[in-house]
Scaffold this active site. Structure first.
Site, PDB file in Angstrom:
ATOM      1  N   LEU A 292      19.644  -9.487-107.350  1.00  0.00           N
ATOM      2  CA  LEU A 292      20.639  -9.044-106.359  1.00  0.00           C
ATOM      3  C   LEU A 292      20.589  -7.528-106.180  1.00  0.00           C
ATOM      4  O   LEU A 292      21.266  -6.985-105.316  1.00  0.00           O
ATOM      5  CB  LEU A 292      22.038  -9.488-106.806  1.00  0.00           C
ATOM      6  CG  LEU A 292      22.205 -11.012-106.917  1.00  0.00           C
ATOM      7  CD1 LEU A 292      23.499 -11.363-107.640  1.00  0.00           C
ATOM      8  CD2 LEU A 292      22.171 -11.657-105.546  1.00  0.00           C
ATOM      9  N   SER A 293      19.783  -6.856-107.002  1.00  0.00           N
ATOM     10  CA  SER A 293      19.744  -5.391-106.955  1.00  0.00           C
ATOM     11  C   SER A 293      19.308  -4.843-105.589  1.00  0.00           C
ATOM     12  O   SER A 293      19.881  -3.851-105.120  1.00  0.00           O
ATOM     13  CB  SER A 293      18.835  -4.853-108.058  1.00  0.00           C
ATOM     14  OG  SER A 293      19.399  -5.164-109.307  1.00  0.00           O
TER      15      SER A 293
ATOM     16  N   THR B  12      14.375  -5.667-115.343  1.00  0.00           N
ATOM     17  CA  THR B  12      15.082  -6.865-115.766  1.00  0.00           C
ATOM     18  C   THR B  12      14.160  -7.760-116.575  1.00  0.00           C
ATOM     19  O   THR B  12      13.025  -7.368-116.907  1.00  0.00           O
ATOM     20  CB  THR B  12      15.757  -7.561-114.549  1.00  0.00           C
ATOM     21  OG1 THR B  12      16.595  -8.610-115.047  1.00  0.00           O
ATOM     22  CG2 THR B  12      14.772  -8.125-113.551  1.00  0.00           C
TER      23      THR B  12
ATOM     24  N   LYS C  53      12.765  -5.629-120.438  1.00  0.00           N
ATOM     25  CA  LYS C  53      13.729  -4.619-120.884  1.00  0.00           C
ATOM     26  C   LYS C  53      13.379  -3.958-122.224  1.00  0.00           C
ATOM     27  O   LYS C  53      13.730  -2.808-122.458  1.00  0.00           O
ATOM     28  CB  LYS C  53      15.134  -5.226-120.956  1.00  0.00           C
ATOM     29  CG  LYS C  53      15.778  -5.430-119.580  1.00  0.00           C
ATOM     30  CD  LYS C  53      17.202  -5.943-119.737  1.00  0.00           C
ATOM     31  CE  LYS C  53      17.936  -5.890-118.418  1.00  0.00           C
ATOM     32  NZ  LYS C  53      19.383  -6.133-118.573  1.00  0.00           N
TER      33      LYS C  53
ATOM     34  N   ASP D  47      23.685  -0.926-118.271  1.00  0.00           N
ATOM     35  CA  ASP D  47      24.536  -2.112-118.484  1.00  0.00           C
ATOM     36  C   ASP D  47      25.769  -1.745-119.314  1.00  0.00           C
ATOM     37  O   ASP D  47      26.826  -2.357-119.167  1.00  0.00           O
ATOM     38  CB  ASP D  47      23.765  -3.222-119.220  1.00  0.00           C
ATOM     39  CG  ASP D  47      22.831  -3.985-118.283  1.00  0.00           C
ATOM     40  OD1 ASP D  47      23.071  -3.997-117.064  1.00  0.00           O
ATOM     41  OD2 ASP D  47      21.850  -4.568-118.788  1.00  0.00           O
TER      42      ASP D  47
ATOM     43  N   GLY E 179      28.398 -15.077-128.105  1.00  0.00           N
ATOM     44  CA  GLY E 179      26.961 -14.958-127.847  1.00  0.00           C
ATOM     45  C   GLY E 179      26.385 -13.689-128.447  1.00  0.00           C
ATOM     46  O   GLY E 179      27.098 -12.688-128.621  1.00  0.00           O
TER      47      GLY E 179
HETATM   48  P1  NAP Z   1      20.215 -14.189-123.640  1.00  0.00           P
HETATM   49  O1  NAP Z   1      19.569 -12.968-124.187  1.00  0.00           O
HETATM   50  O2  NAP Z   1      19.418 -15.419-123.442  1.00  0.00           O
HETATM   51  O3  NAP Z   1      21.451 -14.522-124.624  1.00  0.00           O
HETATM   52  C1  NAP Z   1      22.269 -15.644-124.406  1.00  0.00           C
HETATM   53  C2  NAP Z   1      23.166 -15.858-125.616  1.00  0.00           C
HETATM   54  O4  NAP Z   1      24.011 -16.978-125.322  1.00  0.00           O
HETATM   55  C3  NAP Z   1      22.403 -16.200-126.901  1.00  0.00           C
HETATM   56  O5  NAP Z   1      23.090 -15.677-128.001  1.00  0.00           O
HETATM   57  C4  NAP Z   1      22.480 -17.748-126.928  1.00  0.00           C
HETATM   58  O6  NAP Z   1      22.435 -18.283-128.197  1.00  0.00           O
HETATM   59  C5  NAP Z   1      23.870 -17.945-126.366  1.00  0.00           C
HETATM   60  N1  NAP Z   1      24.045 -19.286-125.830  1.00  0.00           N
HETATM   61  C6  NAP Z   1      23.317 -19.887-124.868  1.00  0.00           C
HETATM   62  N2  NAP Z   1      23.781 -21.132-124.637  1.00  0.00           N
HETATM   63  C7  NAP Z   1      24.812 -21.325-125.501  1.00  0.00           C
HETATM   64  C8  NAP Z   1      25.687 -22.396-125.770  1.00  0.00           C
HETATM   65  N3  NAP Z   1      25.590 -23.553-125.096  1.00  0.00           N
HETATM   66  N4  NAP Z   1      26.646 -22.244-126.708  1.00  0.00           N
HETATM   67  C9  NAP Z   1      26.741 -21.092-127.393  1.00  0.00           C
HETATM   68  N5  NAP Z   1      25.924 -20.019-127.192  1.00  0.00           N
HETATM   69  C10 NAP Z   1      24.990 -20.142-126.257  1.00  0.00           C
HETATM   70  O7  NAP Z   1      20.890 -13.888-122.218  1.00  0.00           O
HETATM   71  P2  NAP Z   1      21.510 -12.491-121.720  1.00  0.00           P
HETATM   72  O8  NAP Z   1      20.464 -11.702-121.052  1.00  0.00           O
HETATM   73  O9  NAP Z   1      22.269 -11.898-122.860  1.00  0.00           O
HETATM   74  O10 NAP Z   1      22.499 -12.987-120.565  1.00  0.00           O
HETATM   75  C11 NAP Z   1      23.631 -13.769-120.886  1.00  0.00           C
HETATM   76  C12 NAP Z   1      24.545 -13.915-119.650  1.00  0.00           C
HETATM   77  O11 NAP Z   1      25.046 -12.639-119.271  1.00  0.00           O
HETATM   78  C13 NAP Z   1      23.853 -14.498-118.423  1.00  0.00           C
HETATM   79  O12 NAP Z   1      24.742 -15.391-117.800  1.00  0.00           O
HETATM   80  C14 NAP Z   1      23.619 -13.293-117.538  1.00  0.00           C
HETATM   81  O13 NAP Z   1      23.602 -13.610-116.170  1.00  0.00           O
HETATM   82  C15 NAP Z   1      24.844 -12.451-117.882  1.00  0.00           C
HETATM   83  N6  NAP Z   1      24.632 -11.021-117.621  1.00  0.00           N
HETATM   84  C16 NAP Z   1      25.403 -10.425-116.668  1.00  0.00           C
HETATM   85  C17 NAP Z   1      25.237  -9.082-116.400  1.00  0.00           C
HETATM   86  C18 NAP Z   1      26.105  -8.437-115.368  1.00  0.00           C
HETATM   87  O14 NAP Z   1      25.746  -7.351-114.891  1.00  0.00           O
HETATM   88  N7  NAP Z   1      27.223  -9.019-115.006  1.00  0.00           N
HETATM   89  C19 NAP Z   1      24.271  -8.344-117.106  1.00  0.00           C
HETATM   90  C20 NAP Z   1      23.493  -8.993-118.080  1.00  0.00           C
HETATM   91  C21 NAP Z   1      23.680 -10.333-118.331  1.00  0.00           C
HETATM   92  P3  NAP Z   1      21.043 -18.806-128.844  1.00  0.00           P
HETATM   93  O15 NAP Z   1      20.246 -17.579-129.098  1.00  0.00           O
HETATM   94  O16 NAP Z   1      21.483 -19.530-130.035  1.00  0.00           O
HETATM   95  O17 NAP Z   1      20.388 -19.675-127.783  1.00  0.00           O
END
Ligand code: NAP
Length: 291
Positions: A22-23, A68, A72, A108, A131
């Site tokens: 979306l950037s 992204t 990263k 971020d 998480g």
């Molecule tokens: P990530 O590195 O894959 O981390 C996801 C985390 O969620 C991991 O700790 C994973 O655990 C956990 N998880 C996944 N499914 C789960 C479940 N069913 N129950 C419990 N824990 C669960 O992803 P990320 O990059 O951190 O992104 C995470 C979310 O943040 C995404 O939805 C992303 O769109 C959002 N985000 C938003 C922004 C923003 O600007 N608003 C910026 C960055 C990210 P495991 O390791 O055990 O699988």
């Protein structure tokens, strides 16, 4: 309207995949409003091509770019310098070019904290983070910057939780951080005043899911804030149910917009950029796609 001419300067975003990013929507809206001779483009770069791509960017005079998934962390050794925020988080999402080479930071963190900085008594925040992935790192560092002295991170995988905790060892964050298994969550929910969902649970197209069950949301005190990093759908099931309890809610759209605004300020070397324009462009784009 942006007019591309022989003098137009290049900005962009790298990732793989990148089509969902979306950037470009956010940044080109601001560039157009400011009537600048810039364009912001998506660049699909495979992990194996990262080094070549960065060298190419320098060759064509790209001024800066967003980073992204999956680049990263991998980009860090290819940069001349990263600031202390990127160093602490261990990830870079914004790169810009200087005479000394490519510089990197992580906006971020500022994006996450921006909806919280006007709260009173930030040091009294007693957050629960759901998480322990990449986004949780920016959240933990942001909360540390805000002065939180007790940050509880909950995860479902003990090994990954331990790795997450160990990655902060020797840093000032280590003192404030405790990692806990998901089974301990309920007793902390009743004491917290900020719950942050950093898991993808509830994200489009799984909008019927929530990281917390309704009974767990009912445990939260009335003054608790529910913050979900997810920006599609708006609101998520988690925030909808928190809203039904009249809790204050914050969704991920503001973080997304504010991390972009912080990056654009760096590239343009400006103290302010039209954040409202960026937010409105993103809301309109998502609404038009039913998200
Ligand atoms: P990530 O590195 O894959 O981390 C996801 C985390 O969620 C991991 O700790 C994973 O655990 C956990 N998880 C996944 N499914 C789960 C479940 N069913 N129950 C419990 N824990 C669960 O992803 P990320 O990059 O951190 O992104 C995470 C979310 O943040 C995404 O939805 C992303 O769109 C959002 N985000 C938003 C922004 C923003 O600007 N608003 C910026 C960055 C990210 P495991 O390791 O055990 O699988």
């Amino acid at each position: 309207m942006i007019q591309i001419t022989g003098t137009t300067k290049l900005l962009g975003v790298i990732g793989d995949p990148i089509a969902h990013s979306l950037s470009p929507v956010i940044h080109n809206a601001a560039i157009s409003t400011l009537d600048l001779d810039y364009i912001y483009l998506p660049f699909p770069i495979a992990a194996t091509e990262l080094k070549t791509a960065i060298a190419g960017f320098a060759a064509v005079g790209l001024e800066g770019f967003s980073v992204t998934i999956p680049h990263k962390q991998a980009i860090i050794p290819l940069l001349s310098h990263i600031d202390e925020i990127a160093e602490a988080v261990g990830a870079v999402n914004t790169v810009w070019h200087t005479e000394a080479g490519w510089q990197g930071t992580n906006t971020d963190v500022a994006g996450f904290t921006s909806p919280l900085i006007n709260l009173q008594d930030l040091s009294r925040l007693n957050p629960v983070i759901l998480g322990n992935g990449g986004a949780a790192r920016a959240v933990v560092y942001g909360l540390y910057q805000l002065g939180c002295s007790k940050i509880n991170v909950f995860g479902r995988n003990k090994h990954k939780l331990a790795t997450f905790r160990d990655s902060w060892s020797g840093s000032a964050v280590e003192e404030c951080l405790t990692v806990r298994g998901w089974e301990e969550l309920d007793s902390y929910l009743s004491q917290t005043n900020l719950v942050v969902n950093t898991t993808p649970v509830g994200m489009h197209p799984h909008q019927d899911e929530s990281p917390l069950m309704r009974q767990q949301i009912d445990l939260l005190p009335p003054q608790a804030i529910a913050y979900d990093l997810i920006y599609t759908p708006r609101p998520t099931k988690f925030l909808k149910e928190a809203g039904m309890r009249d809790l204050q809610t914050i969704d991920g759209l503001e973080m997304l917009v504010q991390q972009g605004a912080a990056a654009l300020k760096i590239w343009l070397q400006k103290d302010s950029v039209p954040v409202d324009v960026m937010r409105t462009a993103l809301e309109k784009y998502l609404a038009e796609r039913g998200k």
